[in-house]
Design a protein around this motif. Structure first.
Motif, mmCIF file in Angstrom:
data_model
loop_
_atom_site.group_PDB
_atom_site.id
_atom_site.type_symbol
_atom_site.label_atom_id
_atom_site.label_comp_id
_atom_site.label_asym_id
_atom_site.label_seq_id
_atom_site.Cartn_x
_atom_site.Cartn_y
_atom_site.Cartn_z
ATOM 1 N N TYR A 156 -53.073 -6.208 -7.670
ATOM 2 C CA TYR A 156 -51.800 -6.850 -7.333
ATOM 3 C C TYR A 156 -52.041 -8.274 -6.843
ATOM 4 C CZ TYR A 156 -47.295 -7.776 -5.275
ATOM 5 O OH TYR A 156 -46.083 -8.342 -4.988
ATOM 6 N N VAL A 157 -51.200 -9.246 -7.293
ATOM 7 C CA VAL A 157 -51.375 -10.648 -6.886
ATOM 8 C C VAL A 157 -50.241 -11.010 -5.919
ATOM 9 C CG1 VAL A 157 -51.598 -13.033 -7.709
ATOM 10 C CG2 VAL A 157 -52.289 -11.132 -9.200
ATOM 11 N N PRO A 158 -50.556 -11.369 -4.671
ATOM 12 C CA PRO A 158 -49.479 -11.767 -3.734
ATOM 13 C C PRO A 158 -48.754 -13.008 -4.257
ATOM 14 C CG PRO A 158 -51.579 -11.451 -2.581
ATOM 15 C CD PRO A 158 -51.871 -11.404 -4.053
ATOM 16 N N GLN B 198 -50.193 -16.560 -4.405
ATOM 17 C CA GLN B 198 -51.433 -16.781 -5.182
ATOM 18 C C GLN B 198 -51.164 -16.761 -6.686
ATOM 19 O OE1 GLN B 198 -54.401 -13.907 -3.927
ATOM 20 N NE2 GLN B 198 -53.897 -14.319 -1.763
ATOM 21 N N ARG B 199 -49.842 -16.661 -7.094
ATOM 22 C CA ARG B 199 -49.536 -16.584 -8.523
ATOM 23 C C ARG B 199 -49.353 -17.978 -9.126
ATOM 24 N NH1 ARG B 199 -44.743 -12.341 -7.488
ATOM 25 N NH2 ARG B 199 -46.014 -10.954 -6.235
ATOM 26 N N GLY B 200 -49.476 -18.084 -10.436
ATOM 27 C CA GLY B 200 -49.099 -19.302 -11.116
ATOM 28 C C GLY B 200 -50.195 -20.092 -11.662
#
Ligand code: CMC
Length: 425
Positions: free
Chosen positions: A418-420, A423-425
């Motif tokens: 899972y990516v918080p 921390q995405r993009g």
């Protein structure tokens, strides 16, 4: 009992073969996953028998269609639509007394609850009558709840058959701003529908006997077609235990699509577009053949019929008869004939075994009777109703019925951390 052998990895699995009364053979894969871990892949379910049924037989190669063993050619010649409804639902042609009693029940349940008239007021005038039909059928379950009592279930089938034509005619009257015309018990099923469609309170209206006959034949020809998209929908929804009205309302929605019942409306719209384009049917034929163009020749092709559609043949004969008798001339008929002739000679259509289906000429007949284009699919639904009811009843009574729940072959991401959000993009 014959069996089929399937070799998977190093193991051979024996699968039972089921043979139908007309000789069709099916490999029974009910235990396949439990025995092997494999499932089958069949998009569109074109090779999948979803049930065993004794209602309708189709031989797509020979162009044969039979209801409960009777050829549609015989039924069209000798029976009425109401008789065919009885045949499909109860399995046998009725005796005279049974038919009279059935007809009597259909006429005495044709009124809608007065409150239901208010529902029609809530739809915009532009509402498509198929959407109204589906919504109104779903609302019937609020008045006539399902029951474990088979007599009530059977009464609900009668109610639905009796009321569908009233709902259909009322939705038309609402869309053109005319007062509703109530059902009349002295008229036949088909004449009553035409009367509710075309009569106005200010003057008497006589249903033309030719229209009554033609519509009756059209309804018979639409009455059942085994496991097509809308019927499978009815069975699928019903397999969860949902009631008759909910299941058939879903079937009506499935029928509305242009690849299914909606094709009869789409055919006339296509023919009108060709006429407005100067009658250049060849251009549309080329469009239909172009793999980069999503356009298809509406009213052409069929999943099962690969030689000819026997319903289309009967309808074409009826077109000739009606146009001769009425002495009318419709430019769309001429375009349709030229288009058919050109397509039947064209390699693309020959190779793919594409022939005119039931929807190709039915709209031409509805037009001749003065029925507006957006009601064509509603008439298909009226015709198909006894088939849906018979199939729903068979599904409910069949001890082998299980809830429809196909499998899938998952092709998405495998498990990932899972990516918080920051921390995405
Ligand atoms: N016009 C042009 N090409 C067509 C047509 C058509 N009407 N129908 C099928 N094809 C082509 C299709 O492009 C495919 O070509 P290729 O092999 O090069 O990819 C090939 O013929 C096989 O077609 P399909 O889509 O795999 O066949 P299907 O069995 O999945 O679909 C059908 C059957 C009835 C949905 C389809 O023929 C069609 O879209 N017809 C037009 C809509 C229509 O008239 N529907 C009414 C059906 S009869 C009444 C009813 O069931 O409601």
């Amino acid at each position: 009992m014959p069996t089929a052998k399937l070799i998977l990895d190093d193991t051979t699995v024996e699968l039972p073969v089921i043979v139908g009364t007309e000789g069709e053979r099916a490999i029974d894969i009910r235990k396949l996953r439990a025995q092997t871990g494999y499932i089958t892949y069949d998009p569109g379910l074109a090779n999948t028998g979803s049930c065993q049924s004794s209602i309708t037989f189709i031989d797509g190669e020979a162009g044969v269609l039979r209801y409960r063993g009777y050829a549609i050619e015989d039924l069209v010649e000798h029976s009425s639509f109401v008789e065919v409804c009885y045949l499909l639902i109860y399995g046998e042609l009725p005796t005279r007394a049974q038919l009279e009693q059935f007809q009597d029940r259909l006429t005495h349940h044709s009124l809608l609850h007065e409150d239901m008239k208010k529902f029609f007021e809530g739809y915009p005038p532009s509402a498509h009558p198929m959407s109204v039909l589906s919504a109104m059928v779903a609302s019937l379950s609020t008045y006539y709840p399902d029951s474990t009592d088979p007599e009530i279930t059977e009464l609900n089938m009668i109610r639905l058959l009796a009321k569908l034509k009233t709902i259909a005619a009322f939705s038309y009257k609402k869309s053109i701003g005319q007062p509703y015309i109530y059902p009349r018990n002295d008229l036949s099923y088909t004449a009553d529908f035409l009367h509710m469609m075309f009569a106005v309170p200010s003057e008497p209206y006589e249903v033309p006997p030719l229209f009554e006959k033609v519509l009756d034949v059209l309804l018979i020809l639409h009455a059942d077609h085994e496991q097509n998209c809308s019927t499978s929908t009815v069975r699928m929804v019903g397999s969860s235990g949902a009631d008759l009205f909910a299941s058939i309302s879903a079937g009506i929605s499935a029928l509305s699509g242009p690849l299914h019942g909606g094709a009869n409306q789409a055919v006339i719209q296509m023919l009108e577009a060709i006429r407005e384009d100067g009658g250049n049917y060849q251009k549309y034929l080329e469009k239909a053949k172009d793999p980069n163009d999503p356009f298809r020749l509406m009213g052409f092709g069929h999943r099962v019929y690969k030689n000819f559609d026997p319903r289309a043949r009967l309808i074409k004969k009826l077109v000739d008869q009606v146009f001769n008798e009425m002495g009318i001339n419709d430019p769309l008929l001429e375009i349709a004939q030229k288009l058919e002739e050109a397509a039947l000679k064209d390699e693309y259509f020959i190779e793919r075994k594409l022939y005119p289906n039931i929807d190709f000429y039915s709209g031409i007949l509805y037009r001749a009777m003065g029925i507006p284009t957006n009601m064509y699919t509603v008439l298909f639904a009226m015709g198909r109703l006894p088939g849906w009811i018979a199939q729903w009843k068979e599904m409910r009574e069949d001890p082998h019925t299980r809830i429809y729940r196909p499998r899938q072959i998952y092709q998405g991401s495998t498990h990932r951390p899972y990516v918080p959000i920051d921390q995405r993009g």
